[in-house]
Design a protein around this motif. Sequence first.
Motif, short mmCIF file in Angstrom:
data_model
loop_
_atom_site.label_atom_id
_atom_site.label_comp_id
_atom_site.label_asym_id
_atom_site.label_seq_id
_atom_site.Cartn_x
_atom_site.Cartn_y
_atom_site.Cartn_z
N THR A 1 -1.00 15.37 0.84
CA THR A 1 -0.44 16.70 0.57
C THR A 1 -0.56 17.54 1.84
OG1 THR A 1 -2.57 17.50 -0.27
CG2 THR A 1 -1.02 16.63 -1.88
N THR B 1 4.79 10.70 1.26
CA THR B 1 4.57 9.38 0.66
C THR B 1 4.99 8.31 1.65
OG1 THR B 1 4.95 10.25 -1.57
CG2 THR B 1 5.08 7.86 -1.29
N GLU C 1 0.86 -1.19 0.00
CA GLU C 1 0.00 0.00 0.00
C GLU C 1 0.89 1.24 0.00
OE1 GLU C 1 -3.61 1.94 2.72
OE2 GLU C 1 -2.27 0.43 3.57
N THR D 1 4.40 16.71 -0.49
CA THR D 1 3.64 15.46 -0.44
C THR D 1 4.36 14.44 0.43
OG1 THR D 1 2.72 15.81 -2.65
CG2 THR D 1 2.65 13.57 -1.79
N ARG E 1 -5.08 16.81 0.17
CA ARG E 1 -5.58 15.59 -0.48
C ARG E 1 -4.92 14.34 0.10
NH1 ARG E 1 -4.33 13.15 -5.78
NH2 ARG E 1 -6.21 12.18 -6.60
N VAL E 2 -5.73 13.31 0.30
CA VAL E 2 -5.24 12.02 0.82
C VAL E 2 -5.61 10.92 -0.17
CG1 VAL E 2 -5.37 10.35 2.70
CG2 VAL E 2 -5.54 12.80 3.20
N THR E 3 -4.63 10.11 -0.57
CA THR E 3 -4.92 8.97 -1.44
C THR E 3 -4.21 7.73 -0.89
OG1 THR E 3 -3.01 9.37 -2.89
CG2 THR E 3 -5.10 10.40 -3.51
N THR E 4 -4.77 6.59 -1.19
CA THR E 4 -4.11 5.32 -0.88
C THR E 4 -4.20 4.43 -2.11
OG1 THR E 4 -4.09 3.38 0.58
CG2 THR E 4 -6.22 4.41 0.19
N GLU E 5 -3.10 3.80 -2.47
CA GLU E 5 -3.03 3.01 -3.70
C GLU E 5 -2.49 1.62 -3.40
OE1 GLU E 5 -0.42 5.19 -6.19
OE2 GLU E 5 -1.80 6.88 -6.48
N ILE F 1 0.52 5.34 0.66
CA ILE F 1 -0.33 6.43 1.13
C ILE F 1 0.33 7.76 0.75
CG2 ILE F 1 -1.26 7.57 3.20
CD1 ILE F 1 -1.07 4.72 4.53
N LYS F 2 -0.46 8.67 0.18
CA LYS F 2 0.06 9.99 -0.16
C LYS F 2 -0.82 11.07 0.46
CE LYS F 2 2.50 8.73 -4.38
NZ LYS F 2 2.82 9.09 -5.77
#
Length: 316
Positions: free
Chosen positions: A236, A265, A231, A263, A291-295, A233-234
């Motif tokens: 900003t 990471t 996983e 950012t 902004r929060v993202t998880t990939e 996680i990013k």
Amino acid sequence: MTDTVIKIDSLVKRYGELIALDHLALEIKQGEVFGLLGPNGSGKTTTINCLLSLLSYDKGTIQIFGKDMSPTAYDIKRDIGVIMQNVAVYDELTVQENIDYFCGLYITDKEQRKQYVEEAIKFVGLEDFRKFRPKKLSGGLLRRLNIACGIAHKPKLIILDEPTVAVDPQSRNKILEGIAELNRNGATIIYTSHYMEEVEQICTRIAIMDKGKKIAEGTKEELTAMIKNTETIKVTLHELPDEVLSEIRSLPHIYSAEVEDSTLTVSCSGGKHNLIRVLEILQDHDVHIGRVTTEQPTLNDVFLEITGKALRDKGE
């Protein structure tokens, strides 16, 4: 009858001191869309050329449809369609005449050939261009013509080598939809591409090659399970104090946390609530976040970790 369409065993190909294929073994089953990935010089094209008996090799065996492949195995070649990266059509022939010519290499019955040609034209969406010569076609339409010429005779095995290079998005989507349809209609497909997202979209199983060897093989899920990262996680943010970054790095299942260009990471290996834990720390320290993202890991991550190289040069 065996459901194995291709069986390559201990294949070795040398060019002087260079070993292009190093005891390569592959088995491809009926109905698969098999992705063959590798950086430039990994041996993908050499593998395809050996498979088609366009190249001799030093050691190993190749069987297609349960029979030994050879330069004179015309009964096998009749059931193979090949679409190579370089477009190979005749400039002096129209779209329809080109497809008719290549179909005629395999289909001698005139009525059947006429029907197959018409079906191929419709399949790639070239109905409005049938009387055009290749030089009048855009790059995307030319690729579609190339595909039509390779599949008009309805082969059981189709080899596509970089079929979407330098085409417009509309043509790319048309080509990918066409490949999926060919597969639904019963064709087994070998697909090489520098576009990892295409491979993720259409391939049922994938082999990664490097330096003439197969270094990994499996479904997308099996391949992504092989690497450390599970996983990413990013977040900003405006700024992150060093002590907060250290606290994030000390969390379980986190093996990397870096800040670059505002950012954060975070790379994780295992664990189920990594994002919640990271956000809790940021909240506890009143860090203003955007902004929060998880990939989840992609094939590109797998490729980069296994080979140490990017599959596609950004300049291509």
